[in-house]
Scaffold this motif. Sequence first.
Motif, short mmCIF file in Angstrom:
data_model
loop_
_atom_site.label_atom_id
_atom_site.label_comp_id
_atom_site.label_asym_id
_atom_site.label_seq_id
_atom_site.Cartn_x
_atom_site.Cartn_y
_atom_site.Cartn_z
N ALA A 176 13.19 -0.63 -4.44
CA ALA A 176 12.16 -1.66 -4.42
C ALA A 176 11.97 -2.10 -2.98
N TYR A 212 10.08 -10.12 -3.30
CA TYR A 212 9.75 -8.82 -3.90
C TYR A 212 8.28 -8.47 -3.68
N LYS A 213 8.04 -7.21 -3.28
CA LYS A 213 6.67 -6.76 -3.05
C LYS A 213 6.24 -5.71 -4.08
N PHE A 214 7.00 -4.63 -4.23
CA PHE A 214 6.65 -3.61 -5.20
C PHE A 214 7.85 -2.68 -5.39
N GLN A 223 13.99 -11.39 -7.60
CA GLN A 223 12.75 -11.00 -6.93
C GLN A 223 12.37 -11.97 -5.83
#
Length: 420
Positions: A176, A212-214, A223
């Motif tokens: 991630a 969290y981005k992707f 996240q």
Amino acid sequence: MKRLLVAFLLFSGFSYSQDNKVADLIVQGNKKLKSSFVKKVSSIKPGVALDSTIIEADIKLLKRLPSIAHAYYQVFPAEEPNEFNVFYNIEENFTIIPSANVYTTNDEEFAYRLGLYEFNLFGQNMTFGGFYQKDIYSSYAINFRAPFLFSKRIGLAVNYQDLTTQEPVFFDNTTADYKYNNESFEVLGLYQFNFTNRIEFGLNFFTEDYEYKFGATNPNIPQALRVKKMLYKLIYEHNNLNYDYQYVEGFRSIFNFQYVHSTNDAQLPDFLIGWNDFQYFKRVGTKGNWANRLRLGLSSNDDTPFAPFSVDNNLNIRGVGNTIDRGTGVIVLNTEYRHTLYEKNWFVLQGNAFIDAGSWRNPGGELGDFGKSQNLRVYPGVGLRFIHKKIFNAIFRIDYGYGITNNATNGFVFGIGQYF
């Protein structure tokens, strides 16, 4: 020069002994660098015994300073019997230096860091400056370092940094990407025991922010996370390097130990981290230089996606990419041969051939992880150095690394200064 001096002393009936004294120390050739500073850091003083080993140690120390490109000495009889004037001749560096680091691989975005530093502030070998970095996000830092601020042994360093990057986090054989921010303020005391040994110790107060981005998710991996930390830092350096313009010879060891205390023990527990860089340089003929760096490091072996040791272009393996993996232990060997291809006046063109190789311990893993093929990276490559001999650290480098292990990449790494 020193051989001619020794011959002159023998011919004239003089010799270094306790009967011969230093009448005066004269510093010449310096412009911006203060003579008072050179005298402060030198061991030779008026009235002490004339000792060539002490003088040569002074010269070796002076050639390590950012403000000095080269230094040598001369000794001449004074008016009084058995007294001599010692001359330290200084060739200064230009010390207001821009810095630049550019890196990319065959599958990554372009990133860069630009900075400007003064390495001889007030003519006292103080360093002050900062940098701006663009690596998807913007970052900056301001640094001040004065190793001889209070005396020839005691100094101070103060650093502020606001660093934001996109960092991969590895867990469950997936990845991630997080937006990572580290804002820190650091104060270090600097102490030099003697010519070859020094220590740094101090505190770093910082805040880490993960967003969290992707990519993959896991209920046990937050996240969003923001935590304040305190870092206790200790650095011990043994430095016995000798510089002759672009050539280096000798041994150097730098030990770095940190204890990090977190306010959130559940998600980011306290941990220890330490590593040692061993460096060895040897002259090869008149134009060659063999350079080596071995890094050994371990940290608390928590099974966390936020492990501290990373695999990265600008840190350890040229051509591997920008933070492609993490671990709680590291073994990295960088070895390269540097050869002067062209030299005239102030300019030097140097070529190099290198091998960067390393392995990492997986978070929560065993020491046997170092021997696993999936953790091993080997990247041979070649590069060029464009060197200005009279400007401190004015070495523009281009390296191309090509991976020969599993799932390897390749790419260019640009920067200011030698890679190590």
